[in-house]
Design an enzyme around this catalytic site. Structure first.
Site, short mmCIF file in Angstrom:
data_model
loop_
_atom_site.label_atom_id
_atom_site.label_comp_id
_atom_site.label_asym_id
_atom_site.label_seq_id
_atom_site.Cartn_x
_atom_site.Cartn_y
_atom_site.Cartn_z
CG HIS A 83 -38.11 -29.96 14.99
ND1 HIS A 83 -39.29 -30.46 15.48
CD2 HIS A 83 -38.08 -28.65 15.34
CE1 HIS A 83 -39.95 -29.48 16.11
NE2 HIS A 83 -39.24 -28.37 16.04
CB THR A 85 -37.25 -33.32 7.98
OG1 THR A 85 -36.32 -34.25 7.40
CG2 THR A 85 -36.68 -31.92 7.94
CD GLU A 148 -38.75 -29.96 11.30
OE1 GLU A 148 -38.02 -30.97 11.15
OE2 GLU A 148 -39.83 -29.98 11.90
CG HIS A 186 -40.19 -31.94 18.37
ND1 HIS A 186 -40.81 -32.38 17.22
CD2 HIS A 186 -41.20 -31.46 19.16
CE1 HIS A 186 -42.11 -32.17 17.31
NE2 HIS A 186 -42.37 -31.62 18.47
CG ASP A 196 -37.88 -34.52 16.18
OD1 ASP A 196 -38.72 -34.88 17.01
OD2 ASP A 196 -37.98 -33.47 15.51
#
Ligand SMILES: [Zn+2]
Length: 280
Positions: A83, A85, A148, A186, A196
């Site tokens: 991902h 953030t 992340e 993601h 993302d």
């Protein structure tokens, strides 16, 4: 006792500096969330120790229904979901993931300078994927590690951050024997909700290191006419409930392009991804 202005200010100032220095030394903003982490872990251990609830099914005979096997261990993560953030700093993300009301988390947060924060035991289920699907897997949170990367969604990724990511991926792949094809983003598992990691993420570099599938630039090696684009996207793993969203997710990940147009090269890439997936 009355202090004159001259004596009061220096003493007051010194006291203030001492107090500030002491509290700065002792201040750890995550002590409270660490306590909550411990308590939640204890509750889960308690749950694991209980006998399964199948005995509550009324039609089953109650006596001796539970016979505990002696042979078991923990389930292992089999996917890694990457991902960005979409926040402005690592600190902001750490805060978000340590407030119970946000209901979001990840196993790891990697800052721009390459610092890796491990926030959850890999065997536990983080809340990073949301409603998502990849192939037949409709609960990616249960089977994946969530990573992340501190990035607001529009900027390139720092090399220190990517170097740390590669080191972490090597460890995860080794520890849990995660297949090459199971390193995804993601946006791949939630194409109609997420984009993302952003389009500047170096997927090719990851693939060169064995994390995620890739392809050769060879248009000759292409998808047969009989296979439709949605079918090919589904074969790769995309949820094709929204075919445009699935196509865009594919294009962003594998072609660094955000137009929903299918070129000859795209057809070749799809074909190669399917072939590579089948052989991994
Ligand atoms: Zn995400």
């Amino acid at each position: 006792m009355v202090f004159s202005k001259r004596t009061f200010f220096p003493i007051g100032l010194i006291g203030f500096i001492v107090m500030t220095t002491l509290s700065a030394c002792n201040y750890f903003p995550y002590a409270k969330s660490n306590r909550i982490y411990k308590k939640n872990t204890k509750d889960l251990v308690k749950l694991l120790k209980e006998n399964p609830s199948i005995q509550t099914i009324s039609q089953l005979p109650k006596a001796d229904a539970w016979v505990g096997t002696t042979n078991f261990d923990l389930r292992k993560p089999n996917f890694v979901v990457i991902h960005h953030t979409a926040q402005n700093s690592c600190e902001q993300t750490l805060k978000t993931f340590t407030l119970e009301r946000t209901k979001v988390s990840a196993h790891y947060v990697i800052c721009k300078d390459g610092t890796i924060h491990h926030m959850l035991n890999d065997y536990m289920r983080a809340w990073h994927g949301g409603i998502s699907k990849w192939g037949n897997n409709s609960d990616l949170n249960s089977s994946s590690i969530g990573i992340e990367l501190d990035n607001n969604g529009f900027e390139p990724f720092d090399s220190a951050q990517i170097n740390s990511l590669l080191l972490l991926l090597a460890q995860l792949k080794e520890n849990y024997k995660i297949p090459d094809a199971n390193f995804i983003g993601h946006a791949d598992i939630a194409p109609n909700r997420k984009v993302d990691p952003n389009i500047q993420f170096p997927w090719i570099l990851l693939a060169q290191n064995g994390y995620g599938l890739w392809f050769e630039p060879n248009e000759q090696y292409t998808l047969p006419e009989s296979i439709s684009i949605p079918f090919a996207l589904a074969m790769v793993g995309y949820d094709i409930k929204d075919t445009t969203a699935a196509l865009l997710a594919f294009k962003r990940h594998f072609r660094a392009d955000s137009t929903a147009v299918v070129t000859e090269m795209d057809r070749s890439v799809l074909y190669q991804l399917i072939q590579n997936k089948l052989s991994h």
